[in-house]
Each structure stands twice: as C-alpha cells, then as structure tokens.
Design a protein around this motif. Structure first.
Motif, PDB file in Angstrom:
ATOM      1  N   TYR A 199      18.423  30.440  46.668  1.00 61.91           N
ATOM      2  CA  TYR A 199      18.084  31.844  46.467  1.00 61.91           C
ATOM      3  C   TYR A 199      16.784  31.928  45.683  1.00 61.91           C
ATOM      4  O   TYR A 199      16.482  31.055  44.869  1.00 61.91           O
ATOM      5  N   VAL A 200      16.015  32.999  45.910  1.00 64.63           N
ATOM      6  CA  VAL A 200      14.806  33.214  45.116  1.00 64.63           C
ATOM      7  C   VAL A 200      15.255  33.584  43.710  1.00 64.63           C
ATOM      8  O   VAL A 200      16.034  34.515  43.510  1.00 64.63           O
ATOM      9  N   GLY A 201      14.760  32.827  42.723  1.00 69.72           N
ATOM     10  CA  GLY A 201      15.135  33.059  41.332  1.00 69.72           C
ATOM     11  C   GLY A 201      14.241  34.077  40.661  1.00 69.72           C
ATOM     12  O   GLY A 201      13.308  34.625  41.262  1.00 69.72           O
ATOM     13  N   HIS A 202      14.513  34.349  39.390  1.00 69.84           N
ATOM     14  CA  HIS A 202      13.761  35.345  38.620  1.00 69.84           C
ATOM     15  C   HIS A 202      12.281  35.005  38.520  1.00 69.84           C
ATOM     16  O   HIS A 202      11.431  35.888  38.520  1.00 69.84           O
ATOM     17  N   ASP A 203      11.960  33.716  38.457  1.00 68.76           N
ATOM     18  CA  ASP A 203      10.561  33.301  38.323  1.00 68.76           C
ATOM     19  C   ASP A 203       9.883  33.041  39.668  1.00 68.76           C
ATOM     20  O   ASP A 203       8.743  32.598  39.725  1.00 68.76           O
ATOM     21  N   GLY A 204      10.580  33.313  40.765  1.00 68.35           N
ATOM     22  CA  GLY A 204      10.013  33.099  42.094  1.00 68.35           C
ATOM     23  C   GLY A 204      10.314  31.733  42.675  1.00 68.35           C
ATOM     24  O   GLY A 204      10.052  31.491  43.847  1.00 68.35           O
ATOM     25  N   ALA A 205      10.865  30.835  41.871  1.00 66.96           N
ATOM     26  CA  ALA A 205      11.245  29.507  42.358  1.00 66.96           C
ATOM     27  C   ALA A 205      12.622  29.602  43.025  1.00 66.96           C
ATOM     28  O   ALA A 205      13.377  30.540  42.794  1.00 66.96           O
ATOM     29  N   TRP A 206      12.936  28.605  43.832  1.00 67.91           N
ATOM     30  CA  TRP A 206      14.225  28.591  44.524  1.00 67.91           C
ATOM     31  C   TRP A 206      15.291  27.986  43.622  1.00 67.91           C
ATOM     32  O   TRP A 206      15.055  26.986  42.952  1.00 67.91           O
ATOM     33  N   GLN A 248      19.902  43.528  46.743  1.00 70.36           N
ATOM     34  CA  GLN A 248      19.772  42.441  47.695  1.00 70.36           C
ATOM     35  C   GLN A 248      19.163  41.225  47.005  1.00 70.36           C
ATOM     36  O   GLN A 248      18.463  41.354  46.001  1.00 70.36           O
ATOM     37  N   VAL A 249      19.464  40.062  47.560  1.00 73.08           N
ATOM     38  CA  VAL A 249      18.835  38.819  47.142  1.00 73.08           C
ATOM     39  C   VAL A 249      18.248  38.164  48.391  1.00 73.08           C
ATOM     40  O   VAL A 249      18.614  38.512  49.511  1.00 73.08           O
ATOM     41  N   ILE A 250      17.344  37.231  48.184  1.00 72.75           N
ATOM     42  CA  ILE A 250      16.761  36.479  49.295  1.00 72.75           C
ATOM     43  C   ILE A 250      17.364  35.082  49.283  1.00 72.75           C
ATOM     44  O   ILE A 250      17.376  34.409  48.254  1.00 72.75           O
ATOM     45  N   THR A 251      17.867  34.667  50.430  1.00 75.48           N
ATOM     46  CA  THR A 251      18.480  33.353  50.558  1.00 75.48           C
ATOM     47  C   THR A 251      17.819  32.591  51.697  1.00 75.48           C
ATOM     48  O   THR A 251      17.182  33.174  52.577  1.00 75.48           O
ATOM     49  N   ALA A 252      17.973  31.286  51.670  1.00 70.35           N
ATOM     50  CA  ALA A 252      17.464  30.392  52.716  1.00 70.35           C
ATOM     51  C   ALA A 252      18.183  29.059  52.546  1.00 70.35           C
ATOM     52  O   ALA A 252      19.052  28.921  51.679  1.00 70.35           O
ATOM     53  N   ASN A 253      17.819  28.093  53.363  1.00 71.75           N
ATOM     54  CA  ASN A 253      18.297  26.729  53.196  1.00 71.75           C
ATOM     55  C   ASN A 253      17.110  25.855  52.856  1.00 71.75           C
ATOM     56  O   ASN A 253      16.070  25.936  53.511  1.00 71.75           O
ATOM     57  N   GLY A 261      30.491  38.187  38.499  1.00 72.25           N
ATOM     58  CA  GLY A 261      29.083  38.002  38.839  1.00 72.25           C
ATOM     59  C   GLY A 261      28.766  38.659  40.168  1.00 72.25           C
ATOM     60  O   GLY A 261      29.486  39.519  40.648  1.00 72.25           O
ATOM     61  N   TRP A 262      27.661  38.222  40.769  1.00 72.38           N
ATOM     62  CA  TRP A 262      27.242  38.786  42.039  1.00 72.38           C
ATOM     63  C   TRP A 262      28.040  38.168  43.168  1.00 72.38           C
ATOM     64  O   TRP A 262      28.333  36.985  43.155  1.00 72.38           O
ATOM     65  N   ARG A 263      28.389  39.013  44.154  1.00 70.62           N
ATOM     66  CA  ARG A 263      29.147  38.548  45.306  1.00 70.62           C
ATOM     67  C   ARG A 263      28.525  39.121  46.570  1.00 70.62           C
ATOM     68  O   ARG A 263      28.293  40.324  46.662  1.00 70.62           O
ATOM     69  N   PRO A 264      28.248  38.277  47.573  1.00 69.43           N
ATOM     70  CA  PRO A 264      27.736  38.780  48.852  1.00 69.43           C
ATOM     71  C   PRO A 264      28.766  39.679  49.537  1.00 69.43           C
ATOM     72  O   PRO A 264      29.973  39.489  49.379  1.00 69.43           O
ATOM     73  N   LEU A 265      28.295  40.642  50.308  1.00 73.71           N
ATOM     74  CA  LEU A 265      29.198  41.579  50.966  1.00 73.71           C
ATOM     75  C   LEU A 265      29.768  41.052  52.281  1.00 73.71           C
ATOM     76  O   LEU A 265      30.825  41.501  52.707  1.00 73.71           O
ATOM     77  N   THR A 266      29.093  40.110  52.917  1.00 73.09           N
ATOM     78  CA  THR A 266      29.595  39.589  54.189  1.00 73.09           C
ATOM     79  C   THR A 266      30.329  38.267  53.973  1.00 73.09           C
ATOM     80  O   THR A 266      30.038  37.513  53.039  1.00 73.09           O
ATOM     81  N   LEU A 267      31.287  38.003  54.838  1.00 74.95           N
ATOM     82  CA  LEU A 267      32.053  36.759  54.750  1.00 74.95           C
ATOM     83  C   LEU A 267      31.146  35.541  54.941  1.00 74.95           C
ATOM     84  O   LEU A 267      31.266  34.551  54.221  1.00 74.95           O
ATOM     85  N   ARG A 268      30.225  35.631  55.884  1.00 74.17           N
ATOM     86  CA  ARG A 268      29.312  34.511  56.141  1.00 74.17           C
ATOM     87  C   ARG A 268      28.549  34.124  54.888  1.00 74.17           C
ATOM     88  O   ARG A 268      28.476  32.952  54.523  1.00 74.17           O
ATOM     89  N   ASP A 302      24.060  33.416  40.874  1.00 77.19           N
ATOM     90  CA  ASP A 302      23.951  34.148  39.607  1.00 77.19           C
ATOM     91  C   ASP A 302      22.539  34.108  39.031  1.00 77.19           C
ATOM     92  O   ASP A 302      22.189  34.947  38.207  1.00 77.19           O
ATOM     93  N   GLU A 303      21.730  33.136  39.436  1.00 79.45           N
ATOM     94  CA  GLU A 303      20.359  33.013  38.940  1.00 79.45           C
ATOM     95  C   GLU A 303      19.336  33.662  39.872  1.00 79.45           C
ATOM     96  O   GLU A 303      18.140  33.588  39.632  1.00 79.45           O
ATOM     97  N   ALA A 304      19.830  34.310  40.945  1.00 77.73           N
ATOM     98  CA  ALA A 304      18.929  34.907  41.935  1.00 77.73           C
ATOM     99  C   ALA A 304      18.326  36.201  41.414  1.00 77.73           C
ATOM    100  O   ALA A 304      18.941  36.934  40.632  1.00 77.73           O
ATOM    101  N   LYS A 305      17.110  36.481  41.868  1.00 73.05           N
ATOM    102  CA  LYS A 305      16.435  37.727  41.522  1.00 73.05           C
ATOM    103  C   LYS A 305      16.987  38.838  42.406  1.00 73.05           C
ATOM    104  O   LYS A 305      17.099  38.682  43.617  1.00 73.05           O
TER     105      LYS A 305
END
Length: 141
Positions: free
Chosen positions: A17-24, A3-8, A70-77, A29-32
């Motif tokens: 997305y939350v990156g490897h260093d905790g920054a957005w 899983q990854v964490i996303t927001a706007n 690369g990484w792909r979300p599972l839902t269409l949204r 592809d750069e998401a943690k």
C-alpha cells in the motif's frame, strides 16, 4: 469514502500500500488515506509511475472503512489480500499412514528418479540402465 492505493510488489508479489511518506508498505494500517477523489487520482498517477519503473504491478484504489481494529477493505477480495485467507489452513493430522500394509496383490512401485543425460558423455550407469529397460536392441539401432 476513504480510499487507499494498493498493488503487488514486483520482486516478490507481496501486497503493498502507498504509505504516508509515499513509499510502499506491507501493512494496511500504515497506508495513506485519500479522502477526496482528486487527491486519490493524483496518488494513483504517482503509483502508476512506480509501475512503469517496475516497482509494483497493477496499482488500484480500494475503498476502506474505519473499524475498532483499524482500517478494513469493503470488498472480500481486498480483505483477503490484506488479511489473508478466510479459512483455517493449519495442517491436519494425516489420514493415511505410509507404514500401512499394502493391499494383497498390489505391490508398491519402486521410486524412480529422472536423470539428465548429455549426448556424447557416457554415464557409468548406462549399461545398467539399458539392461534394466530391456531396450538394448532398440537403443543400438
């Protein structure tokens, strides 16, 4: 499942997305990646703190899968949020032309522009506008 964490982002609405260093970051592809639920919940709590500080809006967990590209979300949204629209929206050639002759008996209306008038300030065009509307009697009442 990863899983990854996303927001706007609050300043411009961009999906982040939350990156490897905790920054957005704006790139999936750069998401943690969070492999276990406990780690993901801890990351989500930190993301909610960023929401309280008005950096992002509505952080949430998104299931992703690893593919060749690369990484792909599972839902269409979430796929639309990460990759963009699912349809080609490039401009097409215009179907109608503005230089076409109008249909007889249907004259084009002249363009009008709205004007802001401040009470107590006379406009040099006031007599012209009153005369054009034909409402000079009603305005003077």
């Amino acid at each position: 499942m990863s899983q990854v964490i996303t927001a706007n982002r609050l300043t411009d609405g961009i999906v982040v997305y939350v990156g490897h260093d905790g920054a957005w970051t704006g790139q999936l592809d750069e998401a943690k990646l969070f492999a276990c639920k406990a780690e993901a919940e801890t990351g989500l709590a930190a993301a909610r703190d960023d929401a309280k500080r008005n950096l992002v809006v509505e952080p949430c967990l998104v299931d992703v899968t690893d593919e060749a590209g690369g990484w792909r979300p599972l839902t269409l949204r979430e796929s639309i949020r990460a990759l963009g629209p699912t349809v080609d929206f490039l401009p097409q050639s215009r179907v109608f032309t503005y230089a076409a002759n109008p249909v007889p008996g249907h004259a084009l209306k002249p363009e009008t522009k709205a004007r802001l008038t401040v009470p107590g300030q006379a406009s040099p065009r006031t007599p012209e506008l009153i005369g054009a509307t034909g409402l000079s009697d009603e305005i003077t009442r």
